[in-house]
Design a protein around this motif. Structure first.
Motif, PDB file in Angstrom:
ATOM      1  N   ALA A 146       0.839  -1.200   0.000  1.00 52.19           N
ATOM      2  CA  ALA A 146       0.000   0.000   0.000  1.00 52.19           C
ATOM      3  C   ALA A 146       0.867   1.240   0.000  1.00 52.19           C
ATOM      4  O   ALA A 146       2.025   1.210   0.424  1.00 52.19           O
ATOM      5  CB  ALA A 146      -0.910   0.012   1.230  1.00 52.19           C
ATOM      6  N   VAL A 147       0.283   2.322  -0.501  1.00 58.46           N
ATOM      7  CA  VAL A 147       0.998   3.597  -0.528  1.00 58.46           C
ATOM      8  C   VAL A 147       0.011   4.690  -0.120  1.00 58.46           C
ATOM      9  O   VAL A 147      -1.188   4.573  -0.380  1.00 58.46           O
ATOM     10  CB  VAL A 147       1.644   3.813  -1.928  1.00 58.46           C
ATOM     11  CG1 VAL A 147       0.590   3.976  -3.000  1.00 58.46           C
ATOM     12  CG2 VAL A 147       2.595   4.976  -1.936  1.00 58.46           C
ATOM     13  N   ALA A 148       0.511   5.703   0.573  1.00 57.31           N
ATOM     14  CA  ALA A 148      -0.350   6.816   0.993  1.00 57.31           C
ATOM     15  C   ALA A 148       0.204   8.120   0.439  1.00 57.31           C
ATOM     16  O   ALA A 148       1.418   8.334   0.440  1.00 57.31           O
ATOM     17  CB  ALA A 148      -0.416   6.895   2.516  1.00 57.31           C
ATOM     18  N   THR A 149      -0.706   8.964  -0.056  1.00 55.88           N
ATOM     19  CA  THR A 149      -0.295  10.261  -0.606  1.00 55.88           C
ATOM     20  C   THR A 149      -1.209  11.357  -0.058  1.00 55.88           C
ATOM     21  O   THR A 149      -2.325  11.078   0.375  1.00 55.88           O
ATOM     22  CB  THR A 149      -0.402  10.294  -2.150  1.00 55.88           C
ATOM     23  OG1 THR A 149      -1.745   9.992  -2.521  1.00 55.88           O
ATOM     24  CG2 THR A 149       0.526   9.303  -2.815  1.00 55.88           C
ATOM     25  N   ASP A 150      -0.700  12.604  -0.097  1.00 57.97           N
ATOM     26  CA  ASP A 150      -1.584  13.748   0.143  1.00 57.97           C
ATOM     27  C   ASP A 150      -1.859  14.367  -1.224  1.00 57.97           C
ATOM     28  O   ASP A 150      -1.862  13.650  -2.232  1.00 57.97           O
ATOM     29  CB  ASP A 150      -1.002  14.711   1.190  1.00 57.97           C
ATOM     30  CG  ASP A 150       0.408  15.198   0.852  1.00 57.97           C
ATOM     31  OD1 ASP A 150       0.813  15.061  -0.323  1.00 57.97           O
ATOM     32  OD2 ASP A 150       1.101  15.715   1.745  1.00 57.97           O
ATOM     33  N   ASP A 151      -2.079  15.683  -1.308  1.00 58.16           N
ATOM     34  CA  ASP A 151      -2.422  16.294  -2.602  1.00 58.16           C
ATOM     35  C   ASP A 151      -1.284  16.169  -3.617  1.00 58.16           C
ATOM     36  O   ASP A 151      -1.525  16.127  -4.822  1.00 58.16           O
ATOM     37  CB  ASP A 151      -2.783  17.781  -2.406  1.00 58.16           C
ATOM     38  CG  ASP A 151      -4.092  17.946  -1.649  1.00 58.16           C
ATOM     39  OD1 ASP A 151      -4.749  16.921  -1.370  1.00 58.16           O
ATOM     40  OD2 ASP A 151      -4.464  19.097  -1.330  1.00 58.16           O
ATOM     41  N   ASP A 152      -0.038  16.120  -3.130  1.00 59.22           N
ATOM     42  CA  ASP A 152       1.121  15.954  -4.011  1.00 59.22           C
ATOM     43  C   ASP A 152       1.314  14.455  -4.248  1.00 59.22           C
ATOM     44  O   ASP A 152       2.077  13.788  -3.552  1.00 59.22           O
ATOM     45  CB  ASP A 152       2.355  16.580  -3.337  1.00 59.22           C
ATOM     46  CG  ASP A 152       3.595  16.498  -4.215  1.00 59.22           C
ATOM     47  OD1 ASP A 152       3.504  15.948  -5.339  1.00 59.22           O
ATOM     48  OD2 ASP A 152       4.647  16.983  -3.773  1.00 59.22           O
ATOM     49  N   THR A 153       0.600  13.932  -5.238  1.00 60.61           N
ATOM     50  CA  THR A 153       0.536  12.476  -5.430  1.00 60.61           C
ATOM     51  C   THR A 153       1.842  11.881  -5.979  1.00 60.61           C
ATOM     52  O   THR A 153       2.007  10.672  -5.992  1.00 60.61           O
ATOM     53  CB  THR A 153      -0.625  12.104  -6.376  1.00 60.61           C
ATOM     54  OG1 THR A 153      -0.491  12.880  -7.577  1.00 60.61           O
ATOM     55  CG2 THR A 153      -1.966  12.404  -5.733  1.00 60.61           C
TER      56      THR A 153
END
Lengths: 169, 145
Positions: B117-124
């Motif tokens: 899994a990977v998590a991002t904020d607005d800067d994908t």
């Protein structure tokens, strides 16, 4: 040459409890989950009060793995922060009574965190203790274990690596 | 994507008390893949000096998303539980921005499911965190309990 009189026990306890309180109060997510700490000398035991919002499987029911992971991570961070704070308040480098979220030494940052889920977490209070296995100037390693009814039957264990804050914290 | 499946998955995630407490919202569900978002909330902060979300909340998001990916696998397990989960925190999530986790169940045996899994904020383009985990595969129930 006479030895200085030992500090009154209430003064010692108050100083340590204030410092611990300030450290834990600096973590909003710990309050959100209902995590608090019991102190015996410098030994800390984290406590997670059971709440319905911690449930991950309503059918069993069982605690959410994410709630357990967060409990372990908070315990590890507070243990690391506490080890540094202890030295500072006991030597008088920091005034425990004047600690605020702004004046507290910066908290360590998690580099990585690995959780092993050993048993299903029951819908009741949980406890955790962390041990700093390596404490360096820049990096630290921590092992942490959580249990419920039986200390010998942990529900989860974790190891994590942390980046220590710069400066004199 | 099958609308019925998406609706069931969304209800399933939103019926988990802890996921609901963290405001998690299922945004995508596929064949062994899932994406879940969590809005920024000051109660989830780990360090008020920076306003950055606590790693524990990101763990909960990754764990839920990993479980959803396992449940959406074509082999349709009857249930799943996390065996282990490792999370690498690459950078602090930007305060105020939602966090989106995307998980893939890239291998499944009769007993174990393997997840990334990977998590991002607005800067994908710059992930906030990455996770790998193993989950149990519970046998599918023949009849309703």
């Amino acid at each position: 040459m006479s030895r200085p009189a030992p500090e009154p026990v209430q003064v010692v306890k108050e100083r340590r409890d204030k410092a611990l309180g300030a450290l834990v109060a600096a973590i909003p997510y710990a309050a959100f989950l209902g995590i608090h700490f019991d102190r015996r000398g410098d030994e800390l035991t984290a406590m997670l009060d059971f709440d319905e919002k911690l449930i991950g499987n309503p059918l069993l029911p069982a605690l959410h793995g994410g709630a357990t992971a967060a409990f372990l991570e908070v315990t590890a961070i507070v243990e690391l922060g506490w080890a540094r704070l202890w030295g500072a308040i006991e030597t008088g480098a920091l005034d425990a009574g004047a600690l605020t979220p702004e004046t507290l030494p910066r908290l360590p940052k998690t580099i990585d965190f690995t959780v092993d889920y050993l048993r299903s977490g029951l819908p009741r209070d949980a406890y955790a203790r962390a041990r700093v296995t390596r404490s360096g100037r820049r990096y630290s390693s921590v092992h942490v274990e959580a249990w419920q009814d039986n200390r010998d039957r942990p529900i989860a264990q974790a190891t994590g690596h942390f980046l220590m804050p710069d400066g004199d914290g | 994507m099958d609308d019925q499946k998406a609706r069931i998955a969304r209800q399933f995630i939103e019926a988990i008390p802890h996921s609901r407490a963290l405001g998690m919202r299922l945004v995508e569900i596929g064949e062994g893949t899932a994406a879940i978002e969590m809005a920024y909330d000051p109660r989830f902060v780990g360090d008020p000096q920076t306003g950055v979300i606590h790693g524990g909340a990101v763990s909960a998001l990754m764990d839920t998303c990993g479980g959803a990916a396992v449940m959406s696998h074509p082999r349709a397990p009857g249930g799943t539980a996390t065996i282990d989960l490792r999370i690498d925190y690459m950078r602090p999530a930007t305060p105020g921005q939602k966090i989106r986790a995307t998980a893939t169940c890239y291998h499944m045996t009769r007993t174990v499911a393997f997840v990334r899994a990977v998590a991002t904020d607005d800067d994908t383009d710059r992930p906030v965190a990455a996770a790998t985990g193993a989950f149990t595969v519970e046998p599918a129930r023949e009849t309703a309990p």
